[in-house]
Design a protein around this motif. Structure first.
Motif, PDB file in Angstrom:
ATOM      1  N   LEU A   1       0.839  -1.192   0.000  1.00 41.43           N
ATOM      2  CA  LEU A   1       0.000   0.000   0.000  1.00 41.43           C
ATOM      3  C   LEU A   1       0.877   1.246   0.000  1.00 41.43           C
ATOM      4  O   LEU A   1       1.904   1.279   0.689  1.00 41.43           O
ATOM      5  CB  LEU A   1      -0.890  -0.016   1.246  1.00 41.43           C
ATOM      6  CG  LEU A   1      -1.750   1.188   1.561  1.00 41.43           C
ATOM      7  CD1 LEU A   1      -2.861   1.337   0.528  1.00 41.43           C
ATOM      8  CD2 LEU A   1      -2.343   1.076   2.960  1.00 41.43           C
ATOM      9  N   ASP A   2       0.476   2.251  -0.765  1.00 38.18           N
ATOM     10  CA  ASP A   2       1.140   3.549  -0.753  1.00 38.18           C
ATOM     11  C   ASP A   2       0.083   4.595  -0.398  1.00 38.18           C
ATOM     12  O   ASP A   2      -0.713   5.004  -1.240  1.00 38.18           O
ATOM     13  CB  ASP A   2       1.753   3.844  -2.120  1.00 38.18           C
ATOM     14  CG  ASP A   2       2.579   5.125  -2.141  1.00 38.18           C
ATOM     15  OD1 ASP A   2       2.240   6.064  -1.382  1.00 38.18           O
ATOM     16  OD2 ASP A   2       3.537   5.198  -2.909  1.00 38.18           O
ATOM     17  N   LYS A   3       0.079   5.027   0.860  1.00 34.97           N
ATOM     18  CA  LYS A   3      -0.955   5.959   1.314  1.00 34.97           C
ATOM     19  C   LYS A   3      -0.701   7.387   0.852  1.00 34.97           C
ATOM     20  O   LYS A   3      -1.603   8.214   0.861  1.00 34.97           O
ATOM     21  CB  LYS A   3      -1.060   5.912   2.842  1.00 34.97           C
ATOM     22  CG  LYS A   3      -1.704   4.624   3.331  1.00 34.97           C
ATOM     23  CD  LYS A   3      -1.537   4.421   4.819  1.00 34.97           C
ATOM     24  CE  LYS A   3      -2.444   5.292   5.625  1.00 34.97           C
ATOM     25  NZ  LYS A   3      -2.372   4.923   7.066  1.00 34.97           N
ATOM     26  N   LYS A   4       0.517   7.659   0.437  1.00 36.92           N
ATOM     27  CA  LYS A   4       0.803   8.999  -0.074  1.00 36.92           C
ATOM     28  C   LYS A   4       0.247   9.155  -1.487  1.00 36.92           C
ATOM     29  O   LYS A   4      -0.378  10.155  -1.824  1.00 36.92           O
ATOM     30  CB  LYS A   4       2.307   9.226  -0.076  1.00 36.92           C
ATOM     31  CG  LYS A   4       2.718  10.634  -0.502  1.00 36.92           C
ATOM     32  CD  LYS A   4       4.215  10.814  -0.448  1.00 36.92           C
ATOM     33  CE  LYS A   4       4.599  12.186  -0.980  1.00 36.92           C
ATOM     34  NZ  LYS A   4       6.061  12.356  -1.092  1.00 36.92           N
ATOM     35  N   GLU A   5       0.484   8.124  -2.307  1.00 38.76           N
ATOM     36  CA  GLU A   5       0.009   8.166  -3.689  1.00 38.76           C
ATOM     37  C   GLU A   5      -1.381   7.548  -3.838  1.00 38.76           C
ATOM     38  O   GLU A   5      -1.933   7.530  -4.930  1.00 38.76           O
ATOM     39  CB  GLU A   5       0.999   7.446  -4.614  1.00 38.76           C
ATOM     40  CG  GLU A   5       2.387   8.054  -4.611  1.00 38.76           C
ATOM     41  CD  GLU A   5       2.383   9.486  -5.126  1.00 38.76           C
ATOM     42  OE1 GLU A   5       1.536   9.827  -5.984  1.00 38.76           O
ATOM     43  OE2 GLU A   5       3.229  10.282  -4.668  1.00 38.76           O
ATOM     44  N   LEU A   6      -1.935   7.021  -2.773  1.00 39.24           N
ATOM     45  CA  LEU A   6      -3.299   6.483  -2.742  1.00 39.24           C
ATOM     46  C   LEU A   6      -3.496   5.315  -3.700  1.00 39.24           C
ATOM     47  O   LEU A   6      -4.416   5.318  -4.539  1.00 39.24           O
ATOM     48  CB  LEU A   6      -4.320   7.591  -3.030  1.00 39.24           C
ATOM     49  CG  LEU A   6      -4.206   8.858  -2.182  1.00 39.24           C
ATOM     50  CD1 LEU A   6      -5.332   9.824  -2.559  1.00 39.24           C
ATOM     51  CD2 LEU A   6      -4.251   8.557  -0.707  1.00 39.24           C
ATOM     52  N   PHE A   7      -2.624   4.328  -3.589  1.00 42.60           N
ATOM     53  CA  PHE A   7      -2.838   3.143  -4.405  1.00 42.60           C
ATOM     54  C   PHE A   7      -2.239   1.928  -3.725  1.00 42.60           C
ATOM     55  O   PHE A   7      -1.424   2.016  -2.789  1.00 42.60           O
ATOM     56  CB  PHE A   7      -2.257   3.321  -5.824  1.00 42.60           C
ATOM     57  CG  PHE A   7      -0.767   3.166  -5.901  1.00 42.60           C
ATOM     58  CD1 PHE A   7       0.069   4.243  -5.724  1.00 42.60           C
ATOM     59  CD2 PHE A   7      -0.206   1.921  -6.171  1.00 42.60           C
ATOM     60  CE1 PHE A   7       1.439   4.109  -5.794  1.00 42.60           C
ATOM     61  CE2 PHE A   7       1.170   1.775  -6.250  1.00 42.60           C
ATOM     62  CZ  PHE A   7       1.995   2.872  -6.053  1.00 42.60           C
ATOM     63  N   SER A   8      -2.665   0.773  -4.263  1.00 40.76           N
ATOM     64  CA  SER A   8      -2.129  -0.500  -3.823  1.00 40.76           C
ATOM     65  C   SER A   8      -1.921  -1.376  -5.044  1.00 40.76           C
ATOM     66  O   SER A   8      -2.585  -1.200  -6.073  1.00 40.76           O
ATOM     67  CB  SER A   8      -3.102  -1.187  -2.860  1.00 40.76           C
ATOM     68  OG  SER A   8      -2.682  -2.500  -2.546  1.00 40.76           O
ATOM     69  N   ILE A   9      -0.983  -2.316  -4.939  1.00 37.82           N
ATOM     70  CA  ILE A   9      -0.799  -3.300  -5.994  1.00 37.82           C
ATOM     71  C   ILE A   9      -0.880  -4.698  -5.392  1.00 37.82           C
ATOM     72  O   ILE A   9      -0.541  -4.916  -4.218  1.00 37.82           O
ATOM     73  CB  ILE A   9       0.534  -3.125  -6.758  1.00 37.82           C
ATOM     74  CG1 ILE A   9       1.739  -3.246  -5.816  1.00 37.82           C
ATOM     75  CG2 ILE A   9       0.551  -1.816  -7.518  1.00 37.82           C
ATOM     76  CD1 ILE A   9       3.057  -3.278  -6.545  1.00 37.82           C
ATOM     77  N   LEU A  10      -1.377  -5.596  -6.212  1.00 33.48           N
ATOM     78  CA  LEU A  10      -1.401  -7.008  -5.868  1.00 33.48           C
ATOM     79  C   LEU A  10      -0.553  -7.737  -6.912  1.00 33.48           C
ATOM     80  O   LEU A  10      -0.823  -7.630  -8.101  1.00 33.48           O
ATOM     81  CB  LEU A  10      -2.830  -7.544  -5.883  1.00 33.48           C
ATOM     82  CG  LEU A  10      -3.009  -9.051  -5.649  1.00 33.48           C
ATOM     83  CD1 LEU A  10      -2.649  -9.410  -4.213  1.00 33.48           C
ATOM     84  CD2 LEU A  10      -4.449  -9.478  -5.941  1.00 33.48           C
ATOM     85  N   ASN A  11       0.480  -8.418  -6.446  1.00 28.05           N
ATOM     86  CA  ASN A  11       1.366  -9.170  -7.338  1.00 28.05           C
ATOM     87  C   ASN A  11       1.107 -10.656  -7.205  1.00 28.05           C
ATOM     88  O   ASN A  11       0.918 -11.163  -6.094  1.00 28.05           O
ATOM     89  CB  ASN A  11       2.829  -8.923  -6.973  1.00 28.05           C
ATOM     90  CG  ASN A  11       3.355  -7.654  -7.586  1.00 28.05           C
ATOM     91  OD1 ASN A  11       3.023  -7.309  -8.716  1.00 28.05           O
ATOM     92  ND2 ASN A  11       4.161  -6.937  -6.836  1.00 28.05           N
ATOM     93  N   ILE A  12       1.110 -11.323  -8.345  1.00 26.93           N
ATOM     94  CA  ILE A  12       1.024 -12.774  -8.345  1.00 26.93           C
ATOM     95  C   ILE A  12       2.176 -13.280  -9.209  1.00 26.93           C
ATOM     96  O   ILE A  12       2.271 -12.955 -10.402  1.00 26.93           O
ATOM     97  CB  ILE A  12      -0.306 -13.304  -8.915  1.00 26.93           C
ATOM     98  CG1 ILE A  12      -1.498 -12.628  -8.234  1.00 26.93           C
ATOM     99  CG2 ILE A  12      -0.387 -14.820  -8.739  1.00 26.93           C
ATOM    100  CD1 ILE A  12      -2.843 -12.993  -8.837  1.00 26.93           C
ATOM    101  N   THR A  13       3.069 -14.051  -8.602  1.00 24.46           N
ATOM    102  CA  THR A  13       4.198 -14.597  -9.353  1.00 24.46           C
ATOM    103  C   THR A  13       3.910 -16.036  -9.752  1.00 24.46           C
ATOM    104  O   THR A  13       3.079 -16.718  -9.148  1.00 24.46           O
ATOM    105  CB  THR A  13       5.477 -14.558  -8.504  1.00 24.46           C
ATOM    106  OG1 THR A  13       5.253 -15.315  -7.312  1.00 24.46           O
ATOM    107  CG2 THR A  13       5.846 -13.134  -8.121  1.00 24.46           C
ATOM    108  N   ALA A  14       4.592 -16.477 -10.818  1.00 27.33           N
ATOM    109  CA  ALA A  14       4.464 -17.861 -11.288  1.00 27.33           C
ATOM    110  C   ALA A  14       2.998 -18.287 -11.339  1.00 27.33           C
ATOM    111  O   ALA A  14       2.590 -19.276 -10.724  1.00 27.33           O
ATOM    112  CB  ALA A  14       5.270 -18.793 -10.391  1.00 27.33           C
ATOM    113  N   THR A  15       2.201 -17.535 -12.080  1.00 24.51           N
ATOM    114  CA  THR A  15       0.746 -17.760 -12.088  1.00 24.51           C
ATOM    115  C   THR A  15       0.397 -19.182 -12.498  1.00 24.51           C
ATOM    116  O   THR A  15       1.100 -19.831 -13.286  1.00 24.51           O
ATOM    117  CB  THR A  15       0.045 -16.781 -13.039  1.00 24.51           C
ATOM    118  OG1 THR A  15       0.685 -16.834 -14.324  1.00 24.51           O
ATOM    119  CG2 THR A  15       0.071 -15.370 -12.495  1.00 24.51           C
ATOM    120  N   GLN A  16      -0.740 -19.644 -11.964  1.00 25.84           N
ATOM    121  CA  GLN A  16      -1.276 -20.974 -12.276  1.00 25.84           C
ATOM    122  C   GLN A  16      -2.716 -20.801 -12.746  1.00 25.84           C
ATOM    123  O   GLN A  16      -3.348 -19.772 -12.468  1.00 25.84           O
ATOM    124  CB  GLN A  16      -1.223 -21.849 -11.027  1.00 25.84           C
ATOM    125  CG  GLN A  16       0.164 -22.010 -10.450  1.00 25.84           C
ATOM    126  CD  GLN A  16       0.150 -22.699  -9.097  1.00 25.84           C
ATOM    127  OE1 GLN A  16      -0.893 -23.026  -8.544  1.00 25.84           O
ATOM    128  NE2 GLN A  16       1.350 -22.935  -8.561  1.00 25.84           N
TER     129      GLN A  16
END
Lengths: 114, 112
Positions: free
Chosen positions: B65-80
Motif C-alpha cells: 500500500l502507498d498511502k501517499k500516492e493512494l494506491f495498492s498493488i497485488l502481485n502474483i508470481t508464477a501464475t497458475q
C-alpha cells in the motif's frame, strides 16, 4: 471457521412479486451487509445493519428493504420485484470493534426476475 | 464521494507469468484497503493493508500500500490456472463504520 449462508443459490421470480433473500451467519457478528454485483459495476452496497433491529441505507437502497430481527439473520426484501433487480446478491458479515476486520461473504444468490 | 478504481479491468496471461493488479482510491478518511479473490462464488479474503510500505505476502501473492500516492498493488508470481478469478479491491473509509467501497474488479485469466 467463519460461515455465512445464503438460503438460495439460484432464484427465479416474476415481476411484481415480493421476494425474500435470507442470510445467516454463525459467528455472532454484529455487522451484516447486502450487496448486489453486476457486470461492469462491481459490488454495490444496498443496506447494512450494525445490530439487531438497526439498519442503514447503502448506496442503492431504492426498491429494497431489510429486516434484522435476530443477530444471526439479515433478510433482504424486494417489495415488488422488477427486471432491473436481476442480479447476483451477496451477503457479508463482520464483527464490530475498533480493530478493522475483513468482511466474510456468503456464496451469493443469483436472482432472475422475469 | 469515495471511489476505488482498479486496472486493468481484464488480463489474460500464460501460466508462469507474473502479474500486477492495480487499485487506486479516493476516500475521506482512509482506514484500510482489502483485496479479495472471487471465483464462482463468494469473494474470499486475501489481504488487509493499513500501513504504507509494509508488504503482505501469502505464497505467490503479495500486496503493498502507498498511502501517499493512494494506491495498492497485488502481485502474483508464477501464475497458475487456479489463479484465474476476479480480484476485488475495497477500501474502508468511514470512521466508525465497517462499510466497504469496492472497485469493479480485475478479471484475470491464466491460460495453460
Amino acid at each position: 471457521d467463519v460461515k455465512v449462508t445464503q438460503s438460495s443459490r439460484y432464484l427465479v421470480k416474476r415481476t411484481g412479486e415480493k421476494v425474500f433473500l435470507e442470510c445467516v451467519q454463525d459467528m455472532d457478528h454484529e455487522n451484516m451487509f447486502w450487496y448486489r454485483q453486476d457486470p461492469g459495476l462491481g459490488l454495490r452496497l444496498i443496506y447494512f445493519s450494525y445490530d439487531v433491529k438497526m439498519k442503514e441505507k447503502g448506496d442503492i437502497p431504492e426498491g429494497y428493504s431489510v429486516s434484522r430481527e435476530k443477530k444471526e439473520r439479515f433478510s433482504l426484501i424486494l417489495e415488488s420485484a422488477s427486471t432491473n433487480q436481476t442480479s447476483m446478491y451477496l451477503c457479508a458479515s463482520t464483527p464490530a470493534g475498533e480493530r478493522v476486520q475483513p468482511q466474510h461473504f456468503g456464496d451469493g444468490t443469483r436472482l432472475s426476475i422475469l | 464521494e469515495d471511489k476505488v478504481v482498479q486496472s486493468p479491468l481484464s488480463l489474460v496471461v500464460h501460466e508462469g507469468d507474473t502479474v500486477t493488479l492495480n487499485c487506486s482510491y479516493e476516500v475521506t478518511n482512509f482506514r484500510s484497503l482489502l483485496w479479495y479473490k472471487q471465483e464462482k462464488k463468494a469473494p474470499t479474503f486475501l489481504f488487509m493493508l493499513t500501513s504504507s510500505g509494509i508488504e503482505k505476502k501469502s505464497g505467490r501473492l503479495s500486496s503493498i500500500l502507498d498511502k501517499k500516492e493512494l494506491f495498492s498493488i497485488l502481485n502474483i508470481t508464477a501464475t497458475q490456472t487456479g489463479d484465474s478469478a476476479v480480484y476485488l479491491c475495497a477500501v474502508e473509509g468511514e470512521v466508525g463504520s465497517e462499510k466497504l467501497v469496492f472497485g469493479k474488479g480485475t478479471k484475470l485469466t491464466v491460460n495453460p
